[in-house]
Design an enzyme around this catalytic site. Structure first.
Site, short mmCIF file in Angstrom:
data_model
loop_
_atom_site.label_atom_id
_atom_site.label_comp_id
_atom_site.label_asym_id
_atom_site.label_seq_id
_atom_site.Cartn_x
_atom_site.Cartn_y
_atom_site.Cartn_z
N GLU A 210 0.93 -1.29 -0.20
CA GLU A 210 0.05 -0.16 0.03
C GLU A 210 0.93 1.41 -0.13
O GLU A 210 1.44 1.54 0.96
CB GLU A 210 -0.87 -0.07 1.14
CG GLU A 210 -2.15 -1.21 1.26
CD GLU A 210 -2.91 -0.87 0.17
OE1 GLU A 210 -3.25 0.06 -0.57
OE2 GLU A 210 -3.36 -2.15 -0.25
N CYS A 244 -2.51 9.12 2.57
CA CYS A 244 -2.16 8.66 1.18
C CYS A 244 -3.02 8.88 0.11
O CYS A 244 -2.55 9.02 -1.08
CB CYS A 244 -1.55 7.04 1.49
SG CYS A 244 -3.18 6.12 2.15
P1 NDP Z 1 8.36 4.76 4.92
O1 NDP Z 1 8.15 4.02 3.66
O2 NDP Z 1 9.41 5.47 5.32
O3 NDP Z 1 8.09 3.78 6.09
C1 NDP Z 1 7.00 2.85 6.20
C2 NDP Z 1 7.51 1.64 7.15
O4 NDP Z 1 8.38 1.07 6.50
C3 NDP Z 1 7.69 2.17 8.38
O5 NDP Z 1 7.32 1.30 9.56
C4 NDP Z 1 9.35 2.07 8.48
O6 NDP Z 1 9.97 2.04 9.93
C5 NDP Z 1 9.47 0.83 7.74
N1 NDP Z 1 10.79 0.61 7.00
C6 NDP Z 1 11.76 1.48 6.68
N2 NDP Z 1 12.74 1.08 6.01
C7 NDP Z 1 12.40 -0.27 5.99
C8 NDP Z 1 12.97 -1.34 5.22
N3 NDP Z 1 14.43 -1.21 4.88
N4 NDP Z 1 12.58 -2.55 5.55
C9 NDP Z 1 11.29 -2.86 6.03
N5 NDP Z 1 10.74 -1.84 6.60
C10 NDP Z 1 11.22 -0.47 6.42
O7 NDP Z 1 7.01 5.56 4.95
P2 NDP Z 1 6.15 6.48 5.96
O8 NDP Z 1 6.42 5.74 7.34
O9 NDP Z 1 7.21 7.71 5.90
O10 NDP Z 1 4.81 6.63 5.42
C11 NDP Z 1 4.44 7.68 4.65
C12 NDP Z 1 4.33 7.01 3.39
O11 NDP Z 1 3.39 6.01 3.36
C13 NDP Z 1 3.82 7.92 2.36
O12 NDP Z 1 4.36 7.88 1.17
C14 NDP Z 1 2.46 7.58 2.35
O13 NDP Z 1 1.68 7.79 1.16
C15 NDP Z 1 2.27 6.10 2.28
N6 NDP Z 1 0.89 5.49 2.99
C16 NDP Z 1 0.21 4.93 2.34
C17 NDP Z 1 -1.13 4.43 2.56
C18 NDP Z 1 -1.74 3.36 1.89
O14 NDP Z 1 -2.70 2.77 2.36
N7 NDP Z 1 -1.79 3.33 0.48
C19 NDP Z 1 -1.60 4.76 4.00
C20 NDP Z 1 -0.58 5.50 4.87
C21 NDP Z 1 0.71 6.10 4.14
P3 NDP Z 1 10.25 3.44 10.33
O15 NDP Z 1 9.32 4.40 10.35
O16 NDP Z 1 10.61 3.01 11.94
O17 NDP Z 1 11.47 3.78 9.55
#
Ligand code: NDP
Length: 456
Positions: A210, A244
């Site tokens: 997502e 999002c």
């Molecule tokens: P990120 O991609 O930075 O992080 C998402 C999750 O992945 C976090 O829990 C993060 O941990 C974790 N993560 C980071 N690096 C890794 C890795 N190498 N391997 C596995 N997991 C990892 O996104 P954001 O948290 O900044 O969220 C915002 C984004 O999410 C926006 O682009 C938004 O549009 C999208 N989004 C999409 C939605 C949907 O349903 N389509 C809903 C909500 C958001 P940590 O935060 O601890 O670094």
């Protein structure tokens, strides 16, 4: 063994118990968890508000939506996934054919910070209802909300650790992706999704993504402009634009463009705190790029953005190659551009690497439906924004950089299941073709029938 691996090990034995319970028993327990969330909504919303910076009311709305989905998943899993007979067809008329969707085992859920309840529960609730144990890694920005949800589960459904949380930064998420779970449900940015997919490829771990969006709203000349402006303001500025499937671009038919801009401008008020310290700089870069390429700010300016807060910015006539149009801003800004026709609006809306959702405002229901069908998105709302988010029976997910696979609805339940096809032979076939000593006369008769059935 790392902590993440140890948690996944514990989840394995919990998954055997949970998967073996059957739909009715799981539904009872899922509804107990649901009641716990509903009764403690104030406490949970306060925690979400504290961790994200959103208002308590917005946080409560998020919990309400999440609970609605949990309720639907709990009540419908048996109907959607349970064993059922399907037609066995002519060649296998002597067989009874049944289809059942069985749990995968352990699902790893990696969540974002912007909706730390609604978004991960879109995977967690459906994965649990499908009979899986879940290991959930919340964003490092919202760890206490994640832990609260798992504690609530343990309180409502004591015993096996069917829902557990692993805390940490991205490296904890990375560990989860190669921990041997049976599926990863990832919500976050396309950049991180690419890394997760690369890791999952090593072990052929299936993945649902997502991702973000650059959602367009299309405003037709015959639209109710007050309603469209209100919806654009809510979809663009609500939750400080960190949604999002929020609105990021608006394409307005030229004859009503000035009126729409005036109405939207009047609604663009109030500075908001961004959840992360990094986000304001991204928003500023998008606004500055739009202005430097000839766009104009109808409301706000770069100074509307401080180190932690952003007041709404409305940008008009922004070139389509500006990063304010091509990249996800994730802030309370809207690009509003004029178009000569709905066809042009559709072309521009679709000229994005993202394809999560869209909205269309028009009094002509037929034209709106036809426009929706031409959009390269996973969802669309007519005369509203985010209408689909509160409909649990509808699937949610995108195309392109917005991801793949679906959460929510029947598709969301199946996403966390494996289809198992079973046939049972009731009697020997009069024309048995599935044997080594097949009679050539039987084969000739079968071919005659085949030509009659398919060749005419
Ligand atoms: P990120 O991609 O930075 O992080 C998402 C999750 O992945 C976090 O829990 C993060 O941990 C974790 N993560 C980071 N690096 C890794 C890795 N190498 N391997 C596995 N997991 C990892 O996104 P954001 O948290 O900044 O969220 C915002 C984004 O999410 C926006 O682009 C938004 O549009 C999208 N989004 C999409 C939605 C949907 O349903 N389509 C809903 C909500 C958001 P940590 O935060 O601890 O670094």
């Amino acid at each position: 063994m790392t902590e993440v691996q140890a948690t996944v090990e514990k989840a394995r034995s919990a998954a055997r118990w949970w998967g073996g319970l059957g739909h009715r028993e799981r539904r009872t327990r899922l509804l107990a968890w649901k009641r716990h969330l509903a009764r403690h909504i104030g406490e949970l919303a306060a925690l979400v508000a504290e961790e994200t910076g959103k208002t308590q009311d917005d946080a409560a709305l998020e919990v309400m939506l999440a609970v609605e989905h949990l309720d639907w998943a709990a009540r419908n899993a048996g109907k959607v996934l349970g064993r059922r007979r399907v037609p066995s067809g002519m060649l296998a008329a002597n067989h009874v054919a049944t289809l059942e969707y069985l749990p995968l085992g352990v699902v790893g859920v990696i969540g974002p910070w912007n909706y730390p309840v609604y978004t991960p529960l879109g995977s967690v609730s459906y994965a649990l209802a499908a009979g899986n144990a879940v290991v959930f890694k919340p964003s490092e920005h919202t760890p206490r909300t994640g832990a609260w949800l798992a504690d609530a589960w343990a309180a409502a459904v004591p015993g096996e650790p069917v829902l557990q949380v692993v805390l940490g930064d991205g490296s904890a998420g990375a560990q989860l992706t190669w921990s041997g779970v049976d599926k990863i449900a990832f919500t976050g940015s396309a950049a991180t999704a690419r890394k997760v997919m690369a890791t999952c490829a090593e072990t052929l771990t299936p993945l649902v993504v997502e991702g973000g969006g650059k959602d367009a709203m299309i405003v037709a000349a015959d639209a109710d402009l007050d309603a469209a402006a209100r919806a654009a303001a809510f979809g663009g500025f609500g939750n400080a634009g960190q949604t999002c499937a929020g609105v990021e671009r608006v394409y307005v038919e030229r004859s009503v463009y000035p009126q729409f801009l005036a109405k939207l401008g009047a609604l663009a008020v109030g500075e908001q705190t961004m959840t992360t310290a990094e986000q304001p700089a991204i928003v500023r870069a998008h606004v500055e790029d739009a202005l430097s390429r000839g766009g104009r700010a109808v409301v706000g300016e770069p100074s509307s953005i401080t180190a932690r807060t952003v007041a709404p910015v409305v940008l008009a006539e922004v070139p389509e190659d500006s990063i304010a149009v091509t990249e996800e801003t994730f802030g309370p800004t809207l690009v509003v551009n004029p178009v000569d026709s709905l066809a042009e609006a559709i072309t521009l809306a679709n000229a994005s690497k993202y394809g999560l959702a869209a909205s269309i405002f028009s009094k002509n229901a037929h034209a709106a439906a036809a426009t929706a069908r031409k959009l390269r998105t996973g969802a669309a709302s007519v005369n509203a924004v985010l209408g689909f988010a509160g409909v649990p029976s509808l699937p949610f997910g995108g195309v392109g950089d917005s991801g793949f696979g679906r959460i929510h609805g029947a598709d969301g339940l199946r996403e966390f299941s494996r289809a198992q096809a079973v046939t049972r032979q009731r009697f020997a076939a009069p024309m048995d073709l599935m044997r080594l000593d097949r009679d050539p006369k039987v084969m000739r008769r079968a071919l005659t029938l085949f030509h009659l059935r398919h060749g005419r």
